[in-house]
Write a protein that holds these residues in place. Structure first.
Motif, short mmCIF file in Angstrom:
data_model
loop_
_atom_site.label_atom_id
_atom_site.label_comp_id
_atom_site.label_asym_id
_atom_site.label_seq_id
_atom_site.Cartn_x
_atom_site.Cartn_y
_atom_site.Cartn_z
N ASP A 102 0.85 -1.18 0.00
CA ASP A 102 0.00 0.00 0.00
C ASP A 102 0.89 1.24 0.00
O ASP A 102 1.62 1.49 0.96
N PHE A 103 0.86 1.99 -1.11
CA PHE A 103 1.67 3.20 -1.23
C PHE A 103 0.98 4.41 -0.61
O PHE A 103 1.46 5.53 -0.73
N THR A 104 -0.18 4.19 0.02
CA THR A 104 -1.01 5.21 0.69
C THR A 104 -1.50 6.26 -0.31
O THR A 104 -1.66 5.97 -1.48
N GLY A 105 -1.74 7.47 0.16
CA GLY A 105 -2.54 8.41 -0.61
C GLY A 105 -1.80 9.16 -1.71
O GLY A 105 -0.61 9.43 -1.61
N SER A 106 -2.56 9.49 -2.76
CA SER A 106 -2.09 10.36 -3.84
C SER A 106 -3.24 11.29 -4.22
O SER A 106 -4.41 10.95 -4.02
N ARG A 107 -2.89 12.41 -4.77
CA ARG A 107 -3.90 13.36 -5.23
C ARG A 107 -4.60 12.84 -6.48
O ARG A 107 -4.04 12.03 -7.23
N ALA A 108 -5.81 13.33 -6.71
CA ALA A 108 -6.60 12.89 -7.86
C ALA A 108 -6.34 13.71 -9.11
O ALA A 108 -6.99 13.50 -10.14
N PHE A 109 -5.40 14.66 -9.05
CA PHE A 109 -4.95 15.34 -10.26
C PHE A 109 -3.96 14.41 -10.97
O PHE A 109 -2.93 14.04 -10.42
N LEU A 110 -4.29 14.03 -12.21
CA LEU A 110 -3.57 12.94 -12.85
C LEU A 110 -2.17 13.31 -13.31
O LEU A 110 -1.39 12.42 -13.66
N ASN A 111 -1.81 14.59 -13.31
CA ASN A 111 -0.44 14.95 -13.61
C ASN A 111 0.34 15.29 -12.34
O ASN A 111 1.44 15.84 -12.42
N ASP A 112 -0.21 14.94 -11.18
CA ASP A 112 0.51 15.09 -9.92
C ASP A 112 1.70 14.13 -9.91
O ASP A 112 1.59 12.96 -10.30
N GLY A 113 2.86 14.61 -9.48
CA GLY A 113 4.08 13.81 -9.53
C GLY A 113 3.99 12.52 -8.74
O GLY A 113 4.45 11.47 -9.21
N ALA A 114 3.42 12.56 -7.54
CA ALA A 114 3.33 11.35 -6.72
C ALA A 114 2.41 10.31 -7.37
O ALA A 114 2.71 9.11 -7.36
N PHE A 115 1.28 10.76 -7.93
CA PHE A 115 0.38 9.83 -8.60
C PHE A 115 1.08 9.15 -9.76
O PHE A 115 1.02 7.92 -9.91
N ARG A 116 1.76 9.92 -10.59
CA ARG A 116 2.40 9.35 -11.77
C ARG A 116 3.55 8.43 -11.39
O ARG A 116 3.83 7.44 -12.06
N PHE A 117 4.25 8.76 -10.28
CA PHE A 117 5.34 7.90 -9.84
C PHE A 117 4.81 6.56 -9.34
O PHE A 117 5.36 5.50 -9.65
N LYS A 118 3.75 6.59 -8.56
CA LYS A 118 3.22 5.34 -7.99
C LYS A 118 2.60 4.44 -9.06
O LYS A 118 2.69 3.21 -8.97
N ARG A 119 1.97 5.05 -10.07
CA ARG A 119 1.38 4.22 -11.12
C ARG A 119 2.45 3.50 -11.92
O ARG A 119 2.18 2.44 -12.50
#
Length: 407
Positions: free
Chosen positions: A270-287
């Motif tokens: 579980d990488f925990t939370g990410s923002r729902a803005f799809l170009n957010d750096g944390a979201f893109r890194f975790k995907r």
């Protein structure tokens, strides 16, 4: 049931509710009517160089994130401090000056505000997790192609190795010299710092993964196993690495963390939370690591409404795609402005933003013309829906449930 019996039944239920919870009602009402809220009209330049006027109203939970993520530079044209029941009059007065309105009211109030469906509902946080395969080779195949080709290669070339420890002294050093500098640099005013005691306790129950380059620790993170899942709780880097991180050091932390979970017979990370803005750096890194997006991290939403007829609002929607809440599922929402939406364009979109857990995709194809779009050009193909719109009506399709049905 006759009207009299029905009225008695309602009264009995109300009386029972008051008997159970009546002592809490004054406190609840006091909190509601004293809950602080601010209304701010911001003008500035968004990433990419376009100007934008954004009207923010809410309790400030996501305010600093929005400023940092959306704007290159901005100023507050007007700011009003108020309470939750009274924010509406300021909102109505300032709304005509705004290209985009964002409400950050929080749960459960956002549901009441958006009961007529005027706003797009975007989770303020998504959960990101990876279900491990039976073997390491099969797990690696879950990573995105670019991760296997680039990140894993750089981890080998840099000679990174990982050591796990639960030593309290190492955990204290991590907290003071890595975690605090890292979270302060990355999140600023938006940072929510975990307490020293909490970090050390979880680190002793789980472990601290330290990424070494030769004899130097360049990244570290506390991981904690629970019910077969390894949770990535906190990470950090030495202060002199934050501005110019060693290549693939954070990737190494994720890589060895996933290996650690598999080696200890856990079934998920579980990488925990990410923002729902799809170009957010944390979201893109975790995907990149095969993580699946799931709408289970937070019940709160950001409510977003761009204004019809404004090119600045259309540019905002184009530059900041989101994962929206639509009928109990997550739907990727994109806007194409004066672009040809064909199979090649959709393929690039999927390569850049595609993520398991976002079940459907809607693309609002905005011509930029003043009038409405041509409904004949709308189509549905697989899990992708494309809706034609003009500058005069694009926000109706963006913010509300679009009229084109899914098959």
């Amino acid at each position: 049931m006759n009207p009299v019996s029905k009225a008695k039944r309602v009264c009995n239920r109300l009386l029972s509710f008051i008997q159970l919870y009546g002592q809490h009602l004054p406190l609840a009402c006091g909190m509601l009517f004293s809950m602080r809220c601010k209304v701010v009209l911001l003008r500035g330049t968004i990433n990419g160089g376009d100007s934008l006027s954004l009207l923010y109203a809410g309790r400030g939970k996501n305010y600093h994130y929005l400023l940092k993520h959306l704007f290159e530079e901005c100023e507050a044209v007007e700011a009003q401090k108020t309470v939750l029941p009274a924010y509406g009059r300021h909102l109505a007065r300032l709304e005509p000056q705004a290209d985009v309105v964002v409400l950050d009211i929080g749960w459960p109030y956002h549901r009441l505000i958006n009961r007529n469906g005027r706003y797009l509902e975007v989770p303020d946080w998504l959960n990101m997790d990876l279900e491990l395969a039976d073997s390491w080779e099969e797990t690696v195949r879950l990573f995105r192609h670019t991760t296997r080709r680039q990140d894993l290669r750089h981890i080998r070339l840099q000679g990174y190795r990982c050591e796990a420890t639960s030593d309290p002294a190492a955990l204290e050093r991590f907290y003071d010299t890595m975690y605090l500098p890292f979270i302060g640099s990355r999140h600023g005013h938006d940072a929510v710092k975990a307490s020293r005691r909490h970090v050390i306790r979880r680190g002793r129950q789980g472990c601290l993964l330290q990424i070494f380059q030769e004899e130097r620790v360049v990244a570290a993170g506390v991981v904690y196993p629970d019910d077969g899942v390894l949770f990535f709780l906190w990470m950090g880097m030495p202060a002199d690495c934050i501005e110019d991180p060693p290549r693939a050091a954070v990737s190494a932390l994720y890589y060895f963390g996933i290996r650690h979970a598999l080696d200890h017979d856990l079934w998920a990370v579980d990488f925990t939370g990410s923002r729902a803005f799809l170009n957010d750096g944390a979201f893109r890194f975790k995907r990149k690591w095969g993580a699946v997006a799931d709408d289970s991290f937070s019940p709160s939403s950001l409510l977003i409404r761009p204004q019809n007829g404004r090119i600045a609002a259309a540019r905002f929607c184009q530059r900041f795609p989101v994962a929206a809440r639509r009928g109990g599922t997550l739907e990727g929402l994109f806007l194409g402005l004066d672009e040809t939406i064909d199979a090649e364009w959709l393929e690039r979109l999927n390569a850049q933003y595609g993520c398991e857990g976002i079940d459907r995709v809607t693309v609002v194809a905005c011509s930029g013309a003043a009038g409405p779009g041509d409904p004949e050009s709308a189509f549905v193909e697989g899990n992708v829906r494309v809706i034609a719109a003009g500058l005069g009506d694009f926000a109706d399709h963006y913010a509300k449930q679009p009229a084109v049905p899914w098959p």
